[in-house]
Design a protein around this motif. Structure first.
Motif, PDB file in Angstrom:
ATOM      1  N   VAL A  28       0.733  -1.238  -0.047  1.00 44.30           N
ATOM      2  CA  VAL A  28      -0.156   0.112  -0.040  1.00 44.30           C
ATOM      3  C   VAL A  28       0.770   1.393  -0.119  1.00 44.30           C
ATOM      4  O   VAL A  28       0.732   2.073  -0.751  1.00 44.30           O
ATOM      5  N   LEU A  29       1.754   1.376   0.768  1.00 47.31           N
ATOM      6  CA  LEU A  29       2.724   2.617   0.920  1.00 47.31           C
ATOM      7  C   LEU A  29       3.597   2.749  -0.295  1.00 47.31           C
ATOM      8  O   LEU A  29       3.743   3.716  -0.814  1.00 47.31           O
ATOM      9  N   HIS A  30       4.065   1.642  -0.773  1.00 47.08           N
ATOM     10  CA  HIS A  30       4.812   1.781  -2.072  1.00 47.08           C
ATOM     11  C   HIS A  30       3.996   2.414  -3.319  1.00 47.08           C
ATOM     12  O   HIS A  30       4.649   2.988  -3.995  1.00 47.08           O
ATOM     13  N   HIS A  31       2.737   1.871  -3.366  1.00 41.60           N
ATOM     14  CA  HIS A  31       1.939   2.343  -4.370  1.00 41.60           C
ATOM     15  C   HIS A  31       1.116   3.702  -4.297  1.00 41.60           C
ATOM     16  O   HIS A  31       0.283   3.977  -5.055  1.00 41.60           O
ATOM     17  N   SER A  32       1.308   4.305  -3.165  1.00 40.07           N
ATOM     18  CA  SER A  32       0.548   5.447  -2.506  1.00 40.07           C
ATOM     19  C   SER A  32       1.033   6.612  -3.235  1.00 40.07           C
ATOM     20  O   SER A  32       0.277   7.527  -3.553  1.00 40.07           O
ATOM     21  N   GLY A  33       2.155   6.655  -3.315  1.00 36.26           N
ATOM     22  CA  GLY A  33       2.843   7.758  -3.953  1.00 36.26           C
ATOM     23  C   GLY A  33       2.828   9.260  -3.040  1.00 36.26           C
ATOM     24  O   GLY A  33       3.064   9.994  -3.462  1.00 36.26           O
ATOM     25  N   GLY A  34       2.507   8.573  -1.781  1.00 31.10           N
ATOM     26  CA  GLY A  34       2.599   9.678  -0.920  1.00 31.10           C
ATOM     27  C   GLY A  34       2.633   9.469   0.551  1.00 31.10           C
ATOM     28  O   GLY A  34       2.988   8.202   0.918  1.00 31.10           O
ATOM     29  N   HIS A  35       1.903  10.248   1.596  1.00 29.21           N
ATOM     30  CA  HIS A  35       1.965  10.050   2.833  1.00 29.21           C
ATOM     31  C   HIS A  35       0.436   9.342   3.061  1.00 29.21           C
ATOM     32  O   HIS A  35      -0.447   9.832   2.634  1.00 29.21           O
ATOM     33  N   LEU A  36       0.419   8.366   4.084  1.00 32.93           N
ATOM     34  CA  LEU A  36      -0.968   7.902   4.363  1.00 32.93           C
ATOM     35  C   LEU A  36      -1.083   7.960   5.933  1.00 32.93           C
ATOM     36  O   LEU A  36      -0.066   7.503   6.501  1.00 32.93           O
ATOM     37  N   SER A  37      -2.237   8.060   6.648  1.00 30.98           N
ATOM     38  CA  SER A  37      -2.675   7.676   7.928  1.00 30.98           C
ATOM     39  C   SER A  37      -2.611   6.244   8.138  1.00 30.98           C
ATOM     40  O   SER A  37      -2.809   5.679   7.286  1.00 30.98           O
ATOM     41  N   PRO A  38      -2.423   6.028   9.383  1.00 35.39           N
ATOM     42  CA  PRO A  38      -2.578   4.371   9.648  1.00 35.39           C
ATOM     43  C   PRO A  38      -3.833   4.094   9.320  1.00 35.39           C
ATOM     44  O   PRO A  38      -4.062   2.858   8.692  1.00 35.39           O
ATOM     45  N   THR A  39      -4.839   4.838   9.432  1.00 37.41           N
ATOM     46  CA  THR A  39      -6.312   4.366   9.101  1.00 37.41           C
ATOM     47  C   THR A  39      -6.359   4.191   7.534  1.00 37.41           C
ATOM     48  O   THR A  39      -6.940   3.190   6.973  1.00 37.41           O
ATOM     49  N   GLN A  40      -5.794   5.141   6.846  1.00 37.29           N
ATOM     50  CA  GLN A  40      -5.871   4.900   5.275  1.00 37.29           C
ATOM     51  C   GLN A  40      -5.183   3.739   5.128  1.00 37.29           C
ATOM     52  O   GLN A  40      -5.559   2.903   3.965  1.00 37.29           O
ATOM     53  N   VAL A  41      -4.026   3.429   5.681  1.00 41.09           N
ATOM     54  CA  VAL A  41      -3.204   2.208   5.216  1.00 41.09           C
ATOM     55  C   VAL A  41      -4.058   0.914   5.510  1.00 41.09           C
ATOM     56  O   VAL A  41      -4.122   0.079   4.728  1.00 41.09           O
ATOM     57  N   TYR A  42      -4.490   0.968   6.830  1.00 32.45           N
ATOM     58  CA  TYR A  42      -5.514  -0.032   6.979  1.00 32.45           C
ATOM     59  C   TYR A  42      -6.718  -0.407   6.123  1.00 32.45           C
ATOM     60  O   TYR A  42      -6.940  -1.407   5.668  1.00 32.45           O
ATOM     61  N   GLU A  43      -7.411   0.554   5.690  1.00 33.08           N
ATOM     62  CA  GLU A  43      -8.506   0.594   4.653  1.00 33.08           C
ATOM     63  C   GLU A  43      -7.955   0.056   3.404  1.00 33.08           C
ATOM     64  O   GLU A  43      -8.844  -0.832   2.923  1.00 33.08           O
ATOM     65  N   GLN A  44      -6.707   0.467   3.115  1.00 33.69           N
ATOM     66  CA  GLN A  44      -6.226  -0.076   1.440  1.00 33.69           C
ATOM     67  C   GLN A  44      -5.687  -1.461   1.787  1.00 33.69           C
ATOM     68  O   GLN A  44      -6.219  -2.310   0.772  1.00 33.69           O
ATOM     69  N   ALA A  45      -4.868  -1.624   2.735  1.00 36.44           N
ATOM     70  CA  ALA A  45      -4.367  -2.902   3.028  1.00 36.44           C
ATOM     71  C   ALA A  45      -5.370  -4.245   3.344  1.00 36.44           C
ATOM     72  O   ALA A  45      -5.161  -5.212   2.672  1.00 36.44           O
ATOM     73  N   ARG A  46      -6.482  -3.835   3.884  1.00 34.77           N
ATOM     74  CA  ARG A  46      -7.500  -5.056   4.338  1.00 34.77           C
ATOM     75  C   ARG A  46      -8.115  -5.332   2.832  1.00 34.77           C
ATOM     76  O   ARG A  46      -8.518  -6.503   2.942  1.00 34.77           O
ATOM     77  N   LYS A  47      -8.146  -4.714   1.656  1.00 30.32           N
ATOM     78  CA  LYS A  47      -8.735  -5.120   0.518  1.00 30.32           C
ATOM     79  C   LYS A  47      -7.642  -6.155   0.225  1.00 30.32           C
ATOM     80  O   LYS A  47      -8.280  -7.119  -0.704  1.00 30.32           O
ATOM     81  N   GLU A  48      -6.299  -6.071   0.429  1.00 28.24           N
ATOM     82  CA  GLU A  48      -5.471  -7.168  -0.179  1.00 28.24           C
ATOM     83  C   GLU A  48      -5.288  -8.373   0.967  1.00 28.24           C
ATOM     84  O   GLU A  48      -5.178  -9.539   0.438  1.00 28.24           O
ATOM     85  N   PHE A  49      -5.486  -7.942   2.111  1.00 28.92           N
ATOM     86  CA  PHE A  49      -5.312  -9.101   3.182  1.00 28.92           C
ATOM     87  C   PHE A  49      -6.664  -8.737   4.079  1.00 28.92           C
ATOM     88  O   PHE A  49      -6.375  -8.231   5.000  1.00 28.92           O
ATOM     89  N   PRO A  50      -7.711  -9.444   3.768  1.00 20.00           N
ATOM     90  CA  PRO A  50      -8.884  -9.047   4.601  1.00 20.00           C
ATOM     91  C   PRO A  50      -8.906  -9.295   6.108  1.00 20.00           C
ATOM     92  O   PRO A  50      -9.573  -9.046   6.813  1.00 20.00           O
ATOM     93  N   GLY A  51      -7.927 -10.242   6.681  1.00 20.49           N
ATOM     94  CA  GLY A  51      -7.794 -10.722   8.006  1.00 20.49           C
ATOM     95  C   GLY A  51      -7.198  -9.615   8.784  1.00 20.49           C
ATOM     96  O   GLY A  51      -6.584  -9.891  10.137  1.00 20.49           O
ATOM     97  N   LEU A  52      -6.437  -8.681   8.036  1.00 18.43           N
ATOM     98  CA  LEU A  52      -5.734  -7.812   8.755  1.00 18.43           C
ATOM     99  C   LEU A  52      -6.378  -7.138   9.712  1.00 18.43           C
ATOM    100  O   LEU A  52      -7.605  -6.397   9.523  1.00 18.43           O
ATOM    101  N   THR A  53      -5.993  -6.818  10.888  1.00 19.07           N
ATOM    102  CA  THR A  53      -6.750  -5.915  11.890  1.00 19.07           C
ATOM    103  C   THR A  53      -5.911  -4.487  12.131  1.00 19.07           C
ATOM    104  O   THR A  53      -4.685  -4.177  11.612  1.00 19.07           O
ATOM    105  N   GLU A  54      -6.726  -3.366  12.386  1.00 22.49           N
ATOM    106  CA  GLU A  54      -6.075  -2.098  12.648  1.00 22.49           C
ATOM    107  C   GLU A  54      -5.050  -2.097  13.804  1.00 22.49           C
ATOM    108  O   GLU A  54      -4.042  -1.300  13.493  1.00 22.49           O
ATOM    109  N   PRO A  55      -5.331  -2.682  14.770  1.00 24.84           N
ATOM    110  CA  PRO A  55      -3.898  -2.497  15.660  1.00 24.84           C
ATOM    111  C   PRO A  55      -2.791  -3.274  15.285  1.00 24.84           C
ATOM    112  O   PRO A  55      -1.556  -2.857  15.377  1.00 24.84           O
ATOM    113  N   THR A  56      -2.770  -4.264  14.405  1.00 29.64           N
ATOM    114  CA  THR A  56      -1.596  -4.955  13.635  1.00 29.64           C
ATOM    115  C   THR A  56      -1.068  -3.774  12.795  1.00 29.64           C
ATOM    116  O   THR A  56       0.136  -3.661  12.598  1.00 29.64           O
TER     117      THR A  56
END
Length: 139
Positions: A28-56
């Motif tokens: 997610v960070l590699h393809h974002s082209g910029g800065h992301l908040s933890p919530t933005q990372v979580y929302e995008q990464a869970r599309k690729e890895f649905p079992g991902l939790t926000e605390p992780t």
């Protein structure tokens, strides 16, 4: 080159394994082209890895920033954003409209050395955020 191929050696050099969670976050960070908040990372990464939790995501971002693989930047209002630590830079942020401009590190290098010399500190973080009014908001 895939994110796994790109980042796995760097993780191993820091004593870390490439887990599916780390892979999703780094992707997610590699393809974002910029800065992301933890919530933005979580929302995008869970599309690729649905079992991902926000605390992780929060824990992984902090761990990777501590290992200098990510840059954590404070952008005001207590907010932190993350990006890959591939190029050293700083930020100018308009406190009225939120516009952000990246600033090269080179012009501040002398200031960093002067601070180290005058204080005896060895600076290990190289990120500064400046706040002000952008040209559009000044009018």
């Amino acid at each position: 080159m895939t994110c796994t191929t790109n980042f796995a050696p760097r993780l191993r050099a820091q004593g870390l394994r490439m887990t599916p969670q780390r892979n999703a976050i780094l992707h997610v960070l590699h393809h974002s082209g910029g800065h992301l908040s933890p919530t933005q990372v979580y929302e995008q990464a869970r599309k690729e890895f649905p079992g991902l939790t926000e605390p992780t995501v929060y824990r992984t971002l902090e761990d990777l920033a501590e290992k200098k693989l990510l840059l954590a930047a404070h952008v005001g209002n207590g907010k932190i954003v993350y990006e890959l630590a591939e190029n050293q830079h700083h930020h100018l942020i308009c406190h009225q409209c939120g516009k952000t401009v990246e600033v090269e590190h080179a012009p501040l290098e002398l200031l960093y050395r002067q601070l180290e010399t005058s204080t005896g500190y060895k600076l290990d973080s190289s990120h500064v955020t400046f706040f002000g009014l952008c040209p559009d908001c000044q009018s």
